[in-house]
Scaffold this motif. Structure first.
Motif, PDB file in Angstrom:
ATOM      1  N   ASN A 177       0.803  -1.208   0.000  1.00 31.47           N
ATOM      2  CA  ASN A 177       0.000   0.000   0.000  1.00 31.47           C
ATOM      3  C   ASN A 177       0.843   1.268   0.000  1.00 31.47           C
ATOM      4  O   ASN A 177       0.509   2.259  -0.663  1.00 31.47           O
ATOM      5  CB  ASN A 177      -0.931   0.021   1.219  1.00 31.47           C
ATOM      6  CG  ASN A 177      -2.084  -0.962   1.120  1.00 31.47           C
ATOM      7  OD1 ASN A 177      -2.881  -1.068   2.049  1.00 31.47           O
ATOM      8  ND2 ASN A 177      -2.195  -1.687   0.017  1.00 31.47           N
ATOM      9  N   GLY A 178       1.953   1.251   0.724  1.00 29.27           N
ATOM     10  CA  GLY A 178       2.828   2.421   0.746  1.00 29.27           C
ATOM     11  C   GLY A 178       3.457   2.695  -0.598  1.00 29.27           C
ATOM     12  O   GLY A 178       3.542   3.852  -1.037  1.00 29.27           O
ATOM     13  N   ASP A 179       3.903   1.641  -1.269  1.00 25.10           N
ATOM     14  CA  ASP A 179       4.503   1.807  -2.592  1.00 25.10           C
ATOM     15  C   ASP A 179       3.476   2.293  -3.605  1.00 25.10           C
ATOM     16  O   ASP A 179       3.789   3.116  -4.472  1.00 25.10           O
ATOM     17  CB  ASP A 179       5.104   0.480  -3.069  1.00 25.10           C
ATOM     18  CG  ASP A 179       6.296   0.046  -2.243  1.00 25.10           C
ATOM     19  OD1 ASP A 179       6.950   0.928  -1.637  1.00 25.10           O
ATOM     20  OD2 ASP A 179       6.580  -1.160  -2.183  1.00 25.10           O
ATOM     21  N   LEU A 180       2.246   1.781  -3.511  1.00 25.31           N
ATOM     22  CA  LEU A 180       1.209   2.198  -4.452  1.00 25.31           C
ATOM     23  C   LEU A 180       0.831   3.658  -4.245  1.00 25.31           C
ATOM     24  O   LEU A 180       0.669   4.415  -5.211  1.00 25.31           O
ATOM     25  CB  LEU A 180      -0.024   1.297  -4.294  1.00 25.31           C
ATOM     26  CG  LEU A 180      -1.144   1.506  -5.310  1.00 25.31           C
ATOM     27  CD1 LEU A 180      -0.651   1.274  -6.730  1.00 25.31           C
ATOM     28  CD2 LEU A 180      -2.329   0.598  -4.996  1.00 25.31           C
ATOM     29  N   ALA A 181       0.713   4.076  -2.996  1.00 22.57           N
ATOM     30  CA  ALA A 181       0.360   5.469  -2.713  1.00 22.57           C
ATOM     31  C   ALA A 181       1.420   6.430  -3.238  1.00 22.57           C
ATOM     32  O   ALA A 181       1.099   7.556  -3.656  1.00 22.57           O
ATOM     33  CB  ALA A 181       0.186   5.671  -1.209  1.00 22.57           C
ATOM     34  N   ALA A 182       2.684   5.997  -3.223  1.00 21.30           N
ATOM     35  CA  ALA A 182       3.784   6.874  -3.639  1.00 21.30           C
ATOM     36  C   ALA A 182       4.125   6.746  -5.115  1.00 21.30           C
ATOM     37  O   ALA A 182       4.959   7.518  -5.616  1.00 21.30           O
ATOM     38  CB  ALA A 182       5.033   6.550  -2.806  1.00 21.30           C
ATOM     39  N   HIS A 183       3.501   5.829  -5.833  1.00 25.68           N
ATOM     40  CA  HIS A 183       3.864   5.608  -7.231  1.00 25.68           C
ATOM     41  C   HIS A 183       3.552   6.864  -8.051  1.00 25.68           C
ATOM     42  O   HIS A 183       2.437   7.406  -7.966  1.00 25.68           O
ATOM     43  CB  HIS A 183       3.099   4.404  -7.786  1.00 25.68           C
ATOM     44  CG  HIS A 183       3.636   3.904  -9.077  1.00 25.68           C
ATOM     45  ND1 HIS A 183       3.381   4.514 -10.290  1.00 25.68           N
ATOM     46  CD2 HIS A 183       4.434   2.836  -9.357  1.00 25.68           C
ATOM     47  CE1 HIS A 183       3.982   3.849 -11.253  1.00 25.68           C
ATOM     48  NE2 HIS A 183       4.634   2.822 -10.718  1.00 25.68           N
ATOM     49  N   PRO A 184       4.496   7.333  -8.874  1.00 28.15           N
ATOM     50  CA  PRO A 184       4.274   8.579  -9.618  1.00 28.15           C
ATOM     51  C   PRO A 184       3.023   8.557 -10.497  1.00 28.15           C
ATOM     52  O   PRO A 184       2.299   9.553 -10.567  1.00 28.15           O
ATOM     53  CB  PRO A 184       5.548   8.716 -10.456  1.00 28.15           C
ATOM     54  CG  PRO A 184       6.593   7.955  -9.704  1.00 28.15           C
ATOM     55  CD  PRO A 184       5.870   6.816  -9.064  1.00 28.15           C
ATOM     56  N   ALA A 185       2.748   7.424 -11.149  1.00 32.20           N
ATOM     57  CA  ALA A 185       1.573   7.361 -12.024  1.00 32.20           C
ATOM     58  C   ALA A 185       0.283   7.435 -11.224  1.00 32.20           C
ATOM     59  O   ALA A 185      -0.717   8.027 -11.676  1.00 32.20           O
ATOM     60  CB  ALA A 185       1.600   6.082 -12.857  1.00 32.20           C
ATOM     61  N   VAL A 186       0.277   6.845 -10.042  1.00 35.59           N
ATOM     62  CA  VAL A 186      -0.915   6.894  -9.199  1.00 35.59           C
ATOM     63  C   VAL A 186      -1.118   8.303  -8.649  1.00 35.59           C
ATOM     64  O   VAL A 186      -2.227   8.848  -8.682  1.00 35.59           O
ATOM     65  CB  VAL A 186      -0.803   5.869  -8.059  1.00 35.59           C
ATOM     66  CG1 VAL A 186      -1.977   5.995  -7.083  1.00 35.59           C
ATOM     67  CG2 VAL A 186      -0.748   4.453  -8.626  1.00 35.59           C
ATOM     68  N   ARG A 187      -0.053   8.911  -8.170  1.00 36.82           N
ATOM     69  CA  ARG A 187      -0.171  10.252  -7.597  1.00 36.82           C
ATOM     70  C   ARG A 187      -0.617  11.277  -8.634  1.00 36.82           C
ATOM     71  O   ARG A 187      -1.411  12.174  -8.338  1.00 36.82           O
ATOM     72  CB  ARG A 187       1.157  10.679  -6.987  1.00 36.82           C
ATOM     73  CG  ARG A 187       1.565   9.860  -5.772  1.00 36.82           C
ATOM     74  CD  ARG A 187       2.893  10.317  -5.213  1.00 36.82           C
ATOM     75  NE  ARG A 187       2.833  11.702  -4.764  1.00 36.82           N
ATOM     76  CZ  ARG A 187       3.891  12.426  -4.412  1.00 36.82           C
ATOM     77  NH1 ARG A 187       5.101  11.870  -4.499  1.00 36.82           N
ATOM     78  NH2 ARG A 187       3.764  13.650  -3.999  1.00 36.82           N
ATOM     79  N   SER A 188      -0.127  11.161  -9.865  1.00 36.67           N
ATOM     80  CA  SER A 188      -0.433  12.175 -10.867  1.00 36.67           C
ATOM     81  C   SER A 188      -1.749  11.921 -11.586  1.00 36.67           C
ATOM     82  O   SER A 188      -2.476  12.869 -11.916  1.00 36.67           O
ATOM     83  CB  SER A 188       0.708  12.263 -11.888  1.00 36.67           C
ATOM     84  OG  SER A 188       0.859  11.036 -12.594  1.00 36.67           O
ATOM     85  N   ARG A 189      -2.095  10.647 -11.807  1.00 32.76           N
ATOM     86  CA  ARG A 189      -3.273  10.333 -12.629  1.00 32.76           C
ATOM     87  C   ARG A 189      -4.465   9.836 -11.833  1.00 32.76           C
ATOM     88  O   ARG A 189      -5.610   9.967 -12.285  1.00 32.76           O
ATOM     89  CB  ARG A 189      -2.884   9.301 -13.692  1.00 32.76           C
ATOM     90  CG  ARG A 189      -1.965   9.887 -14.755  1.00 32.76           C
ATOM     91  CD  ARG A 189      -1.001   8.891 -15.365  1.00 32.76           C
ATOM     92  NE  ARG A 189      -1.640   7.690 -15.880  1.00 32.76           N
ATOM     93  CZ  ARG A 189      -0.948   6.642 -16.346  1.00 32.76           C
ATOM     94  NH1 ARG A 189       0.389   6.685 -16.357  1.00 32.76           N
ATOM     95  NH2 ARG A 189      -1.572   5.573 -16.803  1.00 32.76           N
ATOM     96  N   TYR A 190      -4.231   9.282 -10.655  1.00 29.89           N
ATOM     97  CA  TYR A 190      -5.319   8.762  -9.824  1.00 29.89           C
ATOM     98  C   TYR A 190      -5.155   9.280  -8.386  1.00 29.89           C
ATOM     99  O   TYR A 190      -4.978   8.496  -7.447  1.00 29.89           O
ATOM    100  CB  TYR A 190      -5.315   7.236  -9.829  1.00 29.89           C
ATOM    101  CG  TYR A 190      -5.348   6.609 -11.199  1.00 29.89           C
ATOM    102  CD1 TYR A 190      -6.555   6.354 -11.853  1.00 29.89           C
ATOM    103  CD2 TYR A 190      -4.161   6.254 -11.855  1.00 29.89           C
ATOM    104  CE1 TYR A 190      -6.586   5.767 -13.111  1.00 29.89           C
ATOM    105  CE2 TYR A 190      -4.189   5.678 -13.109  1.00 29.89           C
ATOM    106  CZ  TYR A 190      -5.395   5.432 -13.739  1.00 29.89           C
ATOM    107  OH  TYR A 190      -5.420   4.851 -14.986  1.00 29.89           O
ATOM    108  N   PRO A 191      -5.185  10.586  -8.198  1.00 28.22           N
ATOM    109  CA  PRO A 191      -4.931  11.126  -6.852  1.00 28.22           C
ATOM    110  C   PRO A 191      -5.895  10.615  -5.795  1.00 28.22           C
ATOM    111  O   PRO A 191      -5.515  10.475  -4.627  1.00 28.22           O
ATOM    112  CB  PRO A 191      -5.052  12.640  -7.044  1.00 28.22           C
ATOM    113  CG  PRO A 191      -5.776  12.830  -8.337  1.00 28.22           C
ATOM    114  CD  PRO A 191      -5.418  11.656  -9.185  1.00 28.22           C
TER     115      PRO A 191
END
Length: 338
Positions: free
Chosen positions: A75-89
């Protein structure tokens, strides 16, 4: 302590075969929920099939956009993933709101979807509970139910699903990839978790020895997205109500809307009636409130949790107003209930 067997298979097929041979066993990922339930005596698997080392740890780009998230992505890695942060905030915000850093670094994507309710009666083996022991009753209906469901519950269960991540995934039209003895299949996230009905012990549609291998996200919805939850304290706590939303506004009119509630039902609650009412409506607080009211009209609160309905209403209107860029609204600022 009840003794149990343990195995660490080398691949997905071996993991499925191991659990197929021992249907009284369980898959073990991060263990942040299963191990707690074993300590409480709520569950006692005869075999733990450790899947934590299986190669399901990547976040991959999908053809045409979107992402495939391996079931063992932390969960920590997913929350910090650049694609997730930028496209699925909304997804990143939900994960960060869900637990402490220590738990996020252990919990997995698949395990997060499969976590069990935190209803007090479910976790207390000295009390009856239809979810734990079908047919024994649901004392929460007349007992302690302040934190429990106001939507979609049944006479047999009023528990709520505890995941924050799953609420965001429901709003984002995610799909769950499963693999089992009969092969592979995909299930929309909104259909993966069940309402209690007469079988409250069945949290999901997952079959015997089926393993969550990944979660698929389509291309991000048009417009910004956000996740917000209301809870009793600022420290990490389960949602009294939460909202995941995405909103596209053009020329002052809502063109597209996605909305899901958490903390209100036995599953992440996709607000289809509200979405239908939002599309084509003016992007203002009054129309947002009318749309949310159309969804929450189905609520059936119990003695002590009627406050959840206006709480969810206010939370949703604030999030939608923030996504629409209305003055004075920040869609990501959390609130604690007092």
């Amino acid at each position: 302590m009840k003794e149990f067997a343990y195995t660490r298979p080398a691949d997905v097929d071996a993991a499925i075969a191991a659990l197929s041979a021992r249907p009284d066993g369980a898959f073990l990922g991060g263990g942040t929920n299963l191990v707690d339930l074993m300590k409480l005596g709520v569950t006692a698997p005869a075999l733990l099939v450790d899947i934590s080392r299986l190669p399901l740890t990547e976040v991959e780009e999908r053809p045409g956009g979107g992402l495939t998230i391996g079931a063992n992505v932390r969960n920590g890695d997913l929350a910090a993933h650049p694609a997730v942060r930028s496209r699925y905030p909304a997804l990143s915000q939900a994960l960060l709101a869900g637990a402490s850093g220590q738990i996020r670094n252990a919990a997995t994507t698949g395990g997060n979807l499969l976590q069990r309710t935190r209803c007090l009666y479910f976790q207390d083996v000295g009390k009856p509970c239809n979810k734990r022991l079908p047919g024994s009753g649901c004392p929460a209906r007349d007992g302690v139910h302040r934190d429990l469901a106001v939507l979609g519950h049944s006479p047999h269960c009023v528990a709520t699903h505890p995941s924050d991540m799953a609420v965001a995934l429901a709003a984002l039209d995610a799909v769950v990839h499963l693999r089992g003895p009969d092969g592979e299949r995909t299930v929309p996230l909104t259909a993966f978790h069940r309402l209690p009905g007469e079988e409250p012990h069945r949290d999901t549609v997952i079959g015997p020895a089926e393993l969550v291998t990944a979660v698929g996200l389509p291309p991000p919805p048009p417009g910004p997205s956000a996740y917000r939850k209301a809870r009793d304290r600022a420290a990490y706590a389960f949602a009294l109500a939460s909202v995941a939303a995405a909103l596209e506004v053009r020329d002052g009119v809502v063109r597209e809307a996605r909305l899901a509630f958490g903390g209100l039902a036995h599953k992440p609650w996709r607000a289809r009636a509200a979405e239908d009412a939002l599309r084509g409506a003016p992007a203002g607080e009054e129309s947002f409130a009318r749309a949310v009211d159309a969804e929450l009209a189905a609520a059936e609160p119990l003695r002590d949790n009627a406050f959840k309905v206006p709480l969810a209403r206010a939370l949703a209107v604030r999030v939608l107003a923030g996504l629409a860029g209305l003055p004075g609204h920040d869609p990501t600022t959390e609130r604690t209930a007092r």
